[in-house]
Structures are given as C-alpha cells and as structure tokens.
Design an enzyme around this catalytic site. Structure first.
Site, PDB file in Angstrom:
ATOM      1  N   GLY A  25       0.824  -1.195   0.000  1.00  0.00           N
ATOM      2  CA  GLY A  25       0.000   0.000   0.000  1.00  0.00           C
ATOM      3  C   GLY A  25       0.864   1.252   0.000  1.00  0.00           C
ATOM      4  O   GLY A  25       2.088   1.186  -0.136  1.00  0.00           O
ATOM      5  N   GLY A  27       0.931   5.646   1.488  1.00  0.00           N
ATOM      6  CA  GLY A  27       0.369   6.673   2.365  1.00  0.00           C
ATOM      7  C   GLY A  27       0.992   8.006   2.036  1.00  0.00           C
ATOM      8  O   GLY A  27       1.718   8.138   1.039  1.00  0.00           O
ATOM      9  N   PHE A  29       3.381   9.426   3.438  1.00  0.00           N
ATOM     10  CA  PHE A  29       4.834   9.395   3.612  1.00  0.00           C
ATOM     11  C   PHE A  29       5.536   8.702   2.444  1.00  0.00           C
ATOM     12  O   PHE A  29       6.680   8.996   2.123  1.00  0.00           O
ATOM     13  CB  PHE A  29       5.190   8.640   4.901  1.00  0.00           C
ATOM     14  CG  PHE A  29       4.755   7.201   4.858  1.00  0.00           C
ATOM     15  CD1 PHE A  29       5.584   6.228   4.336  1.00  0.00           C
ATOM     16  CD2 PHE A  29       3.497   6.839   5.297  1.00  0.00           C
ATOM     17  CE1 PHE A  29       5.169   4.903   4.269  1.00  0.00           C
ATOM     18  CE2 PHE A  29       3.079   5.524   5.230  1.00  0.00           C
ATOM     19  CZ  PHE A  29       3.913   4.554   4.712  1.00  0.00           C
ATOM     20  N   GLY A  30       4.882   7.705   1.816  1.00  0.00           N
ATOM     21  CA  GLY A  30       5.520   6.906   0.791  1.00  0.00           C
ATOM     22  C   GLY A  30       4.796   5.582   0.576  1.00  0.00           C
ATOM     23  O   GLY A  30       3.558   5.551   0.521  1.00  0.00           O
ATOM     24  N   GLU A  31       5.547   4.486   0.512  1.00  0.00           N
ATOM     25  CA  GLU A  31       4.973   3.182   0.196  1.00  0.00           C
ATOM     26  C   GLU A  31       5.389   2.127   1.215  1.00  0.00           C
ATOM     27  O   GLU A  31       6.433   2.248   1.861  1.00  0.00           O
ATOM     28  CB  GLU A  31       5.418   2.742  -1.203  1.00  0.00           C
ATOM     29  CG  GLU A  31       4.977   3.691  -2.303  1.00  0.00           C
ATOM     30  CD  GLU A  31       5.521   3.305  -3.671  1.00  0.00           C
ATOM     31  OE1 GLU A  31       4.921   3.729  -4.670  1.00  0.00           O
ATOM     32  OE2 GLU A  31       6.552   2.603  -3.730  1.00  0.00           O
ATOM     33  N   LYS A  47       8.804   0.295   5.058  1.00  0.00           N
ATOM     34  CA  LYS A  47       8.312   1.585   4.583  1.00  0.00           C
ATOM     35  C   LYS A  47       9.418   2.281   3.793  1.00  0.00           C
ATOM     36  O   LYS A  47      10.573   2.327   4.240  1.00  0.00           O
ATOM     37  CB  LYS A  47       7.898   2.472   5.757  1.00  0.00           C
ATOM     38  CG  LYS A  47       6.610   2.057   6.446  1.00  0.00           C
ATOM     39  CD  LYS A  47       6.221   3.096   7.495  1.00  0.00           C
ATOM     40  CE  LYS A  47       4.880   2.792   8.137  1.00  0.00           C
ATOM     41  NZ  LYS A  47       4.476   3.861   9.093  1.00  0.00           N
ATOM     42  N   ASP A 139      -2.518  10.733  16.352  1.00  0.00           N
ATOM     43  CA  ASP A 139      -3.271  10.332  15.150  1.00  0.00           C
ATOM     44  C   ASP A 139      -3.990   9.010  15.404  1.00  0.00           C
ATOM     45  O   ASP A 139      -3.796   8.021  14.695  1.00  0.00           O
ATOM     46  CB  ASP A 139      -2.362  10.218  13.931  1.00  0.00           C
ATOM     47  CG  ASP A 139      -3.152  10.131  12.628  1.00  0.00           C
ATOM     48  OD1 ASP A 139      -4.355  10.502  12.622  1.00  0.00           O
ATOM     49  OD2 ASP A 139      -2.578   9.692  11.612  1.00  0.00           O
TER      50      ASP A 139
END
Length: 347
Positions: A25, A27, A29-31, A47, A139
């Site tokens: 997936g 987000g 920030f990245g992958e 990540k 969060d």
C-alpha cells in the site's frame, strides 16, 4: 530513468539481509512493502519514503520506535532497521495483519458491544504504555491499530508514530494555542480542533470517538460536505461541539459514555486515571459475560469465534505503569489481569 519518473525501490536493503517483495500500500509518507529478513527468517514490513520528501516522517518514526521497544510488553511492532537506501529512507519492522478498519468493514460496518469492549481493553493498554514513555500519538484512528499474525492474531498493535510527539521532557510541555489540526479530523479531540497543543487527554478522547464509531458505524460529523479542507474541519468541529454525549452514546453500554465524559474533562497536564478507565471495560466485559451465560475469552472477536485457537499466544497480565509525572513508582506485588479482573502471576 526517464525525467520526472519515480525511482524504483531497491530489491533488497540492509546489505542484502532484507529482501523486498510485494507492495502492500501507500500513504502520505511513501509506500509499504512486504519483505523477508533472511537472518531472522521472518516476514517484515518495509516503509519507503523519498529522501527529498517535503515532509519526512520515517526518521522521526524510527526514533519513536526505538524509544518504544517493549521487551515482553505486547502490542508494539519490533523495530529492525532504518537507513537511507539509494533514493529512499527505509524503515523495516515486524510484519502485522489487518487493521481495525479492515475488520470493521468485514463486520458490516460496526462491531458488537462485546468486540468493541475487547478492543477497548487492548487499546487502553497500548496508549497507557505509549504515555508512560512520555509520548502522545496524535493520530488515533482505526487504521493505526493492527492485528498480529499467526499465534498473535488476537493481539492488537498500535502503529504509525510519524505524528507522535514528546509531551514530557523532564517536565510536561507547556500549552500552545492557534495550532493547525494534527491527526485525523473524524476522531480528533475538541481541543485539537480548537488549535490547542495535544497531550494525553487528546489521545484518550480520540479513542472514545473511535470506539463510538465502532458501535454506531458512523459519527454525526462524518460525511459533511464542504468546498475546502478548512471549511470541512470547521464543520466537523462545530458538529462535534454541538453533539451531546448522551445523544452520541444512546443505546450503547454506559461505559463508553462514561469514558468519553472523563476524557473530555481532563486538563491539559492532568495525569489520566488509566486504572479506572480499564476497570470500566473489565466491568462491562463481566456484565456481557453474565448476560450471555458463558466466558468471554480474549480472542472472542466476531471474526475469530467458532475457529480453533489452541496455539494462540496468551495476552499477558498487565501491570499498572509509572507515568512520567508520578512521584514514585507504584507498588507491583502481583499483576492485575485487566481482562478478567483477577490477579495472576507472570510465568
């Protein structure tokens, strides 16, 4: 590489010890990729964040994970590796299963009171530990709680510390105002919406909103239409402020309303009474158990009942944790099992 194209993630990292496999997936920030740690012979989550990302988070998250490495405490992913690898920052950690949000959707959009109660018990353990390390998450949302895999399939993990922040550094941080909203608007506390610096109370209130989402399948401030993000946040804030907690929690066990009422009354620097909050759900579980006439086990989530679970790793008895502002560490003669309410001794 063609101009403007994105660089390919490496096929391995950590001097070849971690093999990069399939993409899971992406987000802000990245992958995220699934990988395999050849030394540990274990699956890992990796990540990747572009080195020149305008809002880098992985280095900060790696620092948080190092602070949180829990030893025998359950519910936090093991941290394996962080470094710059080619065009990317790379963070490798324990591989986990589906998120709470995944399971909400699998259950038709809402949880039963029993499942919500069992979730609440583990969520409160995770947040108490995080706060004991002088950190607030900032969060809280169903996507940031994930289940373990294999024998830990019923263990709930708190993840994603990219927005986490120290609230304690030799003393409690001071309150600030006129801040932009940090976190996810649906679950954020009222004071976060009002631009206040976040502290432990805000994580706890966001948990209360999340638990009501599980029970109701939606919140009164979900799905509001707006032309801009600023307008949407303002509408969510106003709806949250105008929604009475009795109305919000109507038709559901009173423990959830009592929890939210307590969280909303906390002051910025107040030390939450985690024991009391956990007791709310110990007592609710006991009542639900009495109503159904049979024991409620730690793994009795809707998606696990009716299956064989002889090889599951037991959830450990839970000790009260010393918070940074406690004058002295609490006595710890025996562990209070926060699930059944009885005393147990660690093996």
């Amino acid at each position: 590489m063609a101009p403007g194209s994105k660089p390919t993630v490496p096929s391995s990292v950590h001097l070849g010890q971690i093999q990069v496999q399939k993409k899971l997936g992406a987000g802000c920030f990245g992958e995220v990729y699934k990988g395999f740690h050849t030394g540990l012979k274990a699956d890992v989550a990796i990540k990747f964040e572009a080195v020149h990302n305008q809002s880098p988070q992985l280095c900060h998250e790696a620092e948080m994970l190092k602070l949180l490495q829990p030893g025998d405490l359950q519910g936090f992913a093991r941290f394996f590796y962080f470094a710059e690898e080619g065009n990317y920052n790379c963070l490798a950690m324990e591989f986990l299963g589906k998120s709470l949000e995944d399971h909400v959707q699998m259950c038709g959009g809402q949880f039963s009171p029993k499942t919500a109660c069992l979730v609440a018990q583990q969520v409160l353990m995770r947040i108490e530990y995080l706060h004991s390390r002088g950190i607030v998450h900032r969060d809280i949302k169903p996507e940031n709680f994930m289940w373990g895999v294999g024998p830990k399939v019923h263990h709930l993990y708190l993840i994603d510390f990219g927005l986490s922040k120290r609230y304690w550094d030799k003393r409690h941080v001071n309150s600030s105002q006129k801040l932009s909203l940090t976190g996810t608007a649906r679950y954020a506390s009222l004071n976060a919406h009002r631009g206040m610096e976040q502290s432990r109370r805000d994580d706890l209130e966001a948990i209360g909103h999340m638990l009501m989402y599980f029970l109701r399948s939606s919140l009164p401030w979900s799905g509001l239409e707006a032309r801009t993000k600023k307008e949407k946040y303002q509408k969510i804030k106003e709806k949250k402020e105008s929604t009475n907690l009795v109305e919000l929690c109507e038709g559901h066990p009173t423990a959830f309303r009592t929890y939210l009422e307590y969280a909303r009354k906390l002051g910025f620097k107040d030390r939450p009474d985690y024991v009391m909050l956990r007791r709310l759900f110990v007592e609710l579980r006991a009542q639900l158990q009495k109503d159904q006439g049979k024991p409620i086990e730690d793994w009795h989530f809707e998606w696990l009942e009716g299956k064989e679970h002889e090889e599951l790793d037991a959830l450990l008895p839970y000790d009260d944790l010393k918070q940074p502002d406690d004058e002295a560490a609490p006595e710890r003669p025996r562990s209070l099992c926060c699930f059944c309410g009885g005393s147990q001794v660690r093996n």
